[in-house]
Design a protein around this motif. Structure first.
Motif: not given
Ligand code: PLP
Length: 393
Positions: A106-108, A131, A176, A204, A207, A235, A237-238, A246
Motif C-alpha cells: 500500500g501507499a502508506s 495528507y 487529498n 503520490d 487517486y 495504490s 486502495s481507492k 492491501r
Molecule cells: N496517499 C494518500 C494521499 C491517501 O489519501 C491515502 C489514504 O487515504 C494513502 C496515500 C494511503 O493509501 P494506502 O491505503 O495504499 O496505504
C-alpha cells in the motif's frame, strides 16, 4: 543506556480524526435516535469487484495443491503483477520496464519507507494542506520540513518560485484533502525545477483513477523529464477498493540517479532486506484489476463515487459556495460559509444537519476556514446530505 528515537516526542497529536470521533460519539450519546450522514470518511464503501473476488478464490485454491502452491514471493513483487502494472502504464503511452515497478502492501507503507533512500540532512517540502502522514513520516525520520502553504488564490496548486528550497518534494495529485489536480504545465514546472536543482519528487498518485479529464496527467511519468527526478507511489486502495485487502505499487525509473547511485538498485536492496514480499493471493487478485473485466468493474464503482461528487457539487453550486476538487477527485474542498472556522462549521453541520465532514484545519494551518467532503459514502446518504445542506444553508 538505550535511547529511543526521540523524534517521536516531536510528533503532534493526531487529534483530527480522534476529535471527530469524540464529537460524533458525544452527539449520538445525547441523540441516540439520529442517523449521521458520514461525508468525512476516506475509506471506500463498495465491496471488491467480481473479477477480484474470483481471483482471490482461485489463488486460495492454488495454495491448497502442492503443484500450484507458492511460498515466499519475490521481495520486489511477483513478475506476473509487475508485468501487468507496467503494461497498464505502457498502454497509456508511458514507457516503463517491468522491473521499474515494485509491488507493495500500500501507499502508506511506501511513503514512509521510501525515506530510507535519502540522507537525513535532506529537507522535505510538503504542500499544505496535506495528507498528515507526509509530515509525520518526516518528523519520525528527523528531517527538516519546508511547509509550502497553498490557498484559494492559487487553486491549492502552488508552483516552485525563487524561494523554493528542498531536496525532496511531495506532490499529491489528485490531492487529498483538496481534490485539486495539477495540469501538465504545472507538473512540468515542478519536474523542471527538480531536475535543475537535483531534487527528487515523491509523487503520490493514490487517486489517479478518479481523473476523467484526458487533458490532466494521471502519472508524473507523462511529463517529459520526470524519469530523472521522480518516484511515483500508487495504490489500489481507492482505485479498486483494496483499503482492507492491501496492495500498492511504486515506480522508480532506472535513470533516477544521485551521487552515482541508482535509486532503483537501492530500492531492490531495501526491499530484499526489509520485506519478504506481498502475499501471493493478494497479488493474484490485484492482477485481476488490470484485466478488461477488472477495469470495467472498477470503473463502475468509481462512477458511483463520481455521481456522489456531482450530487454534492450541485448542492454547493446552488448555495453559491466556493469549492475545488470533486470533478477529478473523490474529495470536495469547500470554503466554509459566512467566514466560519472549520470546527465551527463542523459543529453546525453535525448539530443542525447530522452531517459529518472533515475540518480543513486538521490538514495544516492554511486549511482553516475550509472543509472536506468525501464522496466515498453511500449514494442514499450523499443525496440526503446534499438536501440537508441546502435546507440548512
Ligand atoms: N496517499 C494518500 C494521499 C491517501 O489519501 C491515502 C489514504 O487515504 C494513502 C496515500 C494511503 O493509501 P494506502 O491505503 O495504499 O496505504
Amino acid at each position: 543506556m538505550l535511547i529511543p528515537n526521540m523524534n517521536y516526542s516531536h510528533l503532534k497529536d493526531s487529534y483530527l480524526f480522534y476529535n471527530i470521533a469524540q464529537k460524533t460519539k458525544a452527539y449520538l450519546a445525547e441523540h441516540p435516535e439520529q442517523h449521521l450522514y458520514r461525508m468525512g470518511i476516506g475509506d471506500v464503501s463498495l465491496p471488491l469487484c467480481d473479477a477480484v473476488i474470483k481471483g482471490l478464490h482461485r489463488a486460495a485454491d492454488d495454495q491448497a495443491e502442492a503443484a500450484t502452491f507458492n511460498g515466499y514471493m519475490p521481495e520486489c513483487g511477483a513478475p506476473f503483477l509487475r508485468a501487468v502494472v507496467a503494461e497498464h502504464y505502457r498502454s497509456r503511452g508511458i514507457s516503463l520496464e517491468d522491473d521499474e515497478v515494485f509491488i507493495s502492501s500500500g501507499a502508506s507503507d511506501e511513503l514512509g519507507d521510501i525515506l530510507d533512500l535519502f540522507d537525513r540532512s535532506n529537507r522535505s517540502l510538503i504542500i499544505e494542506p496535506a495528507y498528515p502522514a507526509y509530515v509525520d513520516a518526516n518528523v519520525i525520520g528527523g528531517r527538516e520540513i519546508v511547509h509550502l502553504p497553498s490557498s484559494r488564490e492559487n487553486g491549492f496548486l502552488p508552483l516552485p518560485d525563487e524561494n523554493t528550497n528542498a531536496e525532496l518534494i511531495y506532490i499529491c495529485s489528485p490531492n487529498n484533502p483538496t481534490g485539486a489536480v495539477f495540469d501538465r504545465s504545472g507538473l512540468s514546472r515542478w519536474v523542471e525545477w527538480a531536475n535543475e536543482h537535483g531534487s527528487v519528487i515523491l509523487f503520490d498518485a493514490a487517486y489517479e483513477a478518479f481523473i476523467g479529464d484526458d487533458e490532466l496527467p494521471r502519472s508524473i511519468f507523462e511529463i517529459e523529464g520526470a524519469r530523472t527526478c521522480a518516484i511515483e507511489i500508487c495504490s489500489l486502495s481507492k482505485t479498486a477498493g483494496f483499503t482492507g485487502t492491501r496492495l500498492g505499487y511504486t515506480v522508480i525509473p532506472k535513470e533516477l540517479k544521485r551521487c552515482g547511485l541508482c535509486l532503483n538498485d537501492m530500492w531492490i536492496r531495501s526491499r530484499t532486506t526489509k520485506t519478504n514480499g506481498v502475499s501471493y493471493v493478494i497479488q493474484r487478485a490485484a492482477a485481476e484489476v488490470f484485466t478488461p473485466d477488472g477495469q470495467r468493474q472498477i470503473g463502475e464503482n468509481i462512477a458511483v463515487y463520481k455521481q456522489n461528487a456531482r450530487t454534492l457539487m450541485q448542492a454547493l453550486d446552488a448555495l453559491g459556495i466556493w469549492y475545488t476538487g470533486g470533478r477529478n477527485a473523490p474529495y470536495i474542498w469547500l470554503e466554509c460559509p459566512n467566514k466560519m472556522g472549520s470546527w465551527e462549521f463542523f459543529d453546525l453541520l453535525l448539530h443542525k444537519a447530522q452531517i459529518v465532514g472533515t475540518p480543513g484545519e486538521g490538514f495544516g494551518k492554511c486549511g482553516e476556514g475550509f472543509f472536506r467532503f468525501s464522496t466515498f459514502g453511500s449514494p442514499e446518504d450523499t443525496r440526503e446530505a446534499a438536501e440537508r445542506l441546502k435546507a440548512l444553508l
